[in-house]
Enzyme design. Structure first.
Site, mmCIF file in Angstrom:
data_model
loop_
_atom_site.group_PDB
_atom_site.id
_atom_site.type_symbol
_atom_site.label_atom_id
_atom_site.label_comp_id
_atom_site.label_asym_id
_atom_site.label_seq_id
_atom_site.Cartn_x
_atom_site.Cartn_y
_atom_site.Cartn_z
ATOM 1 N N ILE A 1 0.823 -1.207 0.000
ATOM 2 C CA ILE A 1 0.000 0.000 0.000
ATOM 3 C C ILE A 1 0.859 1.261 0.000
ATOM 4 O O ILE A 1 1.611 1.525 0.948
ATOM 5 C CB ILE A 1 -0.983 0.005 1.188
ATOM 6 C CG1 ILE A 1 -1.772 -1.306 1.199
ATOM 7 C CG2 ILE A 1 -1.919 1.199 1.091
ATOM 8 C CD1 ILE A 1 -2.471 -1.651 -0.103
ATOM 9 N N THR A 2 0.717 2.021 -1.071
ATOM 10 C CA THR A 2 1.519 3.237 -1.274
ATOM 11 C C THR A 2 0.997 4.375 -0.400
ATOM 12 O O THR A 2 -0.217 4.504 -0.212
ATOM 13 C CB THR A 2 1.444 3.646 -2.760
ATOM 14 O OG1 THR A 2 1.824 2.516 -3.551
ATOM 15 C CG2 THR A 2 2.378 4.804 -3.066
ATOM 16 N N GLN B 1 22.175 1.010 -21.517
ATOM 17 C CA GLN B 1 23.193 0.494 -22.439
ATOM 18 C C GLN B 1 23.980 1.645 -23.067
ATOM 19 O O GLN B 1 25.214 1.603 -23.177
ATOM 20 C CB GLN B 1 22.500 -0.333 -23.532
ATOM 21 C CG GLN B 1 23.446 -1.051 -24.480
ATOM 22 C CD GLN B 1 24.177 -2.201 -23.789
ATOM 23 O OE1 GLN B 1 23.787 -2.644 -22.722
ATOM 24 N NE2 GLN B 1 25.257 -2.664 -24.393
ATOM 25 N N GLY C 1 26.764 3.054 -21.102
ATOM 26 C CA GLY C 1 27.922 2.190 -20.834
ATOM 27 C C GLY C 1 28.062 1.900 -19.346
ATOM 28 O O GLY C 1 27.056 1.705 -18.649
ATOM 29 N N GLY C 2 29.288 1.929 -18.847
ATOM 30 C CA GLY C 2 29.544 1.613 -17.433
ATOM 31 C C GLY C 2 28.843 2.581 -16.498
ATOM 32 O O GLY C 2 28.394 2.194 -15.406
ATOM 33 N N GLU D 1 -0.829 -1.625 -10.735
ATOM 34 C CA GLU D 1 -2.099 -1.243 -11.364
ATOM 35 C C GLU D 1 -2.500 -2.253 -12.439
ATOM 36 O O GLU D 1 -3.030 -1.895 -13.488
ATOM 37 C CB GLU D 1 -1.981 0.174 -11.953
ATOM 38 C CG GLU D 1 -3.275 0.954 -11.977
ATOM 39 C CD GLU D 1 -3.535 1.747 -10.701
ATOM 40 O OE1 GLU D 1 -2.569 2.060 -9.986
ATOM 41 O OE2 GLU D 1 -4.712 2.000 -10.421
HETATM 42 C C1 LIG Z 1 5.740 -0.918 -4.925
HETATM 43 C C2 LIG Z 1 4.321 -1.336 -5.075
HETATM 44 C C3 LIG Z 1 3.309 -0.455 -4.756
HETATM 45 C C4 LIG Z 1 1.971 -0.823 -4.863
HETATM 46 N N1 LIG Z 1 0.997 0.056 -4.483
HETATM 47 C C5 LIG Z 1 -0.301 -0.317 -4.507
HETATM 48 C C6 LIG Z 1 -1.336 0.539 -4.011
HETATM 49 O O1 LIG Z 1 -1.080 1.635 -3.518
HETATM 50 N N2 LIG Z 1 -2.615 0.125 -4.094
HETATM 51 C C7 LIG Z 1 -2.934 -1.061 -4.631
HETATM 52 O O2 LIG Z 1 -4.124 -1.369 -4.724
HETATM 53 N N3 LIG Z 1 -1.973 -1.924 -5.078
HETATM 54 C C8 LIG Z 1 -0.675 -1.584 -5.017
HETATM 55 N N4 LIG Z 1 0.300 -2.461 -5.435
HETATM 56 C C9 LIG Z 1 -0.109 -3.811 -5.856
HETATM 57 C C10 LIG Z 1 0.021 -4.070 -7.332
HETATM 58 O O3 LIG Z 1 -1.013 -3.406 -8.023
HETATM 59 C C11 LIG Z 1 0.014 -5.586 -7.532
HETATM 60 O O4 LIG Z 1 1.229 -6.096 -7.021
HETATM 61 C C12 LIG Z 1 -0.146 -5.960 -8.987
HETATM 62 O O5 LIG Z 1 -1.412 -5.602 -9.455
HETATM 63 C C13 LIG Z 1 0.075 -7.455 -9.232
HETATM 64 O O6 LIG Z 1 -0.693 -8.214 -8.360
HETATM 65 P P1 LIG Z 1 -0.003 -9.388 -7.543
HETATM 66 O O7 LIG Z 1 1.233 -8.853 -6.903
HETATM 67 O O8 LIG Z 1 -1.051 -9.963 -6.643
HETATM 68 O O9 LIG Z 1 0.427 -10.430 -8.635
HETATM 69 P P2 LIG Z 1 -0.309 -11.792 -9.035
HETATM 70 O O10 LIG Z 1 -1.742 -11.526 -9.351
HETATM 71 O O11 LIG Z 1 -0.004 -12.829 -7.998
HETATM 72 O O12 LIG Z 1 0.427 -12.188 -10.385
HETATM 73 C C14 LIG Z 1 1.662 -12.902 -10.450
HETATM 74 C C15 LIG Z 1 1.986 -13.201 -11.906
HETATM 75 O O13 LIG Z 1 0.976 -14.055 -12.465
HETATM 76 C C16 LIG Z 1 0.409 -13.468 -13.609
HETATM 77 N N5 LIG Z 1 -1.028 -13.820 -13.669
HETATM 78 C C17 LIG Z 1 -1.945 -13.750 -12.664
HETATM 79 N N6 LIG Z 1 -3.142 -14.162 -13.115
HETATM 80 C C18 LIG Z 1 -2.986 -14.485 -14.420
HETATM 81 C C19 LIG Z 1 -3.869 -14.982 -15.427
HETATM 82 N N7 LIG Z 1 -5.157 -15.201 -15.175
HETATM 83 N N8 LIG Z 1 -3.354 -15.224 -16.659
HETATM 84 C C20 LIG Z 1 -2.056 -14.978 -16.925
HETATM 85 N N9 LIG Z 1 -1.166 -14.512 -16.007
HETATM 86 C C21 LIG Z 1 -1.632 -14.278 -14.779
HETATM 87 C C22 LIG Z 1 0.591 -11.968 -13.414
HETATM 88 O O14 LIG Z 1 0.519 -11.260 -14.635
HETATM 89 C C23 LIG Z 1 1.986 -11.946 -12.796
HETATM 90 O O15 LIG Z 1 2.951 -12.068 -13.802
HETATM 91 C C24 LIG Z 1 1.637 -2.108 -5.340
HETATM 92 C C25 LIG Z 1 2.670 -3.012 -5.655
HETATM 93 C C26 LIG Z 1 3.992 -2.653 -5.503
HETATM 94 C C27 LIG Z 1 5.066 -3.665 -5.817
#
Ligand SMILES: Cc1cc2nc3c(=O)[nH]c(=O)nc-3n(C[C@H](O)[C@H](O)[C@H](O)COP(=O)(O)OP(=O)(O)OC[C@H]3O[C@@H](n4cnc5c(N)ncnc54)[C@H](O)[C@@H]3O)c2cc1C
Length: 350
Positions: free
Chosen positions: A125-126, A307, A310-311, A334
């Protein structure tokens, strides 16, 4: 840069934020990234400029703008500092316009003596654990609908409230100066009036906020993609190798030309999605396309810009190295790239 799609007012706002980003944000970005500190002084400056009130009506203390001008501001900030840009995005989009938390865990709320009693936890949660976080809104399961599905509602929780805890911040790959925490709720009690909108409309509202939020994240990603072009053009002109600027090599020039094309395509996609949204037209597909195209543009441009450097591209003092670490989340947050593809395919009837 002159953009014929923008009004004089929009161009003025864009230029003002561009100057702020260059003069106030950029000089402290490296330090906050390195120290993983929240840039309170920068956020204060943004608040003084009214950026957090940009899309809200003046009678509520806002600037009377719309969601598109918010996106323009996010793009300009994203060029130089993605952490600062996401702080604004989360504050206005996910934040002040109902804050919705991604439900990786189950959170419930039950009504008891005129109070909501909330239990559960939320991940990622941001803006949830800063010294200036004053409220959070939880989207929680509040009951069961007649068809057996979950009833979901949104509830405002002031900070601090007993039982609410922002757990220690995540140790992230990038966005080091942005605030992200897991949250826990242990019998958190708030008045029934803290329910936001209609009971049971939480999920529908959440989906709408996510669609809008995709446009704002696409704007951020466009800024990142453009920032990589800016830095690469500068470096390719300055850096000499084998007796001439590296930009004189077609291999480098073409790489940068492709980066510019990606940034322009990303901008066109999010402008289109925002225009449809503000015109009251369906925009789900356009928002997903913008998020997909811009997120990939940011990541691809960050890789190419690194890229080209470079370094030095591997050194944390260089903005491109930060874009390299920061941009990965633009293909995940998102809604992941795969989720955008699912949404687009669904809109095509597949
Ligand atoms: C730094 C950071 C800040 C964030 N801030 C917020 C925030 O303020 N509010 C908020 O609401 N959220 C926030 N998030 C959450 C973020 O939106 C989620 O992490 C993101 O939507 C992915 O969800 P997940 O982590 O549950 O991944 P998962 O749903 O577990 O997905 C894992 C992998 O599986 C793939 N996958 C899942 N289902 C399928 C499918 N049916 N078919 C094919 N591929 C699939 C996904 O594409 C991904 O590659 C934040 C995340 C981070 C890392």
């Amino acid at each position: 840069m002159l953009d014929t799609r923008l009004s004089d007012e929009q161009l003025h706002l864009k230029k003002t934020v561009e100057e702020f980003a260059r003069e106030v944000v950029a000089p402290v970005s490296y330090q906050h990234d390195r120290d993983k500190t929240f840039p309170y002084e920068v956020v204060r400056g943004m608040a003084d400029m009214g950026l957090f009130g940009l899309p809200f009506p003046e009678e509520y203390g806002g600037m009377g703008g719309d969601y598109f001008v918010l996106c323009l501001a996010i793009e300009e900030l994203g060029r130089v500092d993605q952490s600062v840009a996401i702080t604004l995005e989360a504050g206005c989009s996910l934040g002040a316009m109902p804050i919705h938390w991604f439900g990786t865990t189950k959170t419930t709320a039950r009504l008891e003596d005129g109070q909501w009693v909330i239990n559960g936890s939320k991940a990622f949660i941001t803006n949830s654990g800063t010294d200036i976080t004053r409220l959070v809104t939880v989207t929680a399961v509040t009951g069961q609908l007649p068809d057996g599905k979950k009833e979901i509602s949104s509830i405002l929780v002031p900070v601090p409230t007993p039982g609410f805890t922002a757990e220690p911040a995540y140790d992230k790959v990038g966005w080091h100066a942005s605030d992200t925490h897991p949250l826990s709720f242990d019998d958190v009690r708030v008045p029934e009036e803290n329910q936001l909108g209609e009971r049971g409309r939480g999920y529908a509202n959440f989906l709408r906020i996510l669609d809008e939020g995709r446009i704002a994240i696409a704007a951020l990603a466009t800024g990142a993609a453009q920032g990589c072009v800016d830095e690469s053009v500068r470096y390719a002109r300055e850096r000499e190798a084998f007796g001439r600027p590296i930009g004189a090599n077609q291999a480098i020039a073409f790489k940068i030309a492709r980066m510019e094309a990606r940034a322009m395509a990303a901008r066109a996609a999010y402008y289109d999605a925002a225009a449809k949204m503000l015109a009251g037209l369906p925009f789900k597909k356009e928002a997903a396309v913008a998020k997909l195209v811009a997120g990939e543009a940011a990541m691809d441009n960050a890789r190419d810009a690194t890229q080209i450097h470079g370094g030095y591209g591997f050194m944390n003092e260089y903005l491109v190295s930060r874009h390299y670490r920061d941009s990965k989340i633009l293909e995940v947050g998102e809604g992941t790239t795969e989720v955008q593809l699912m949404l687009i395919a669904r809109e095509l009837g597949l």
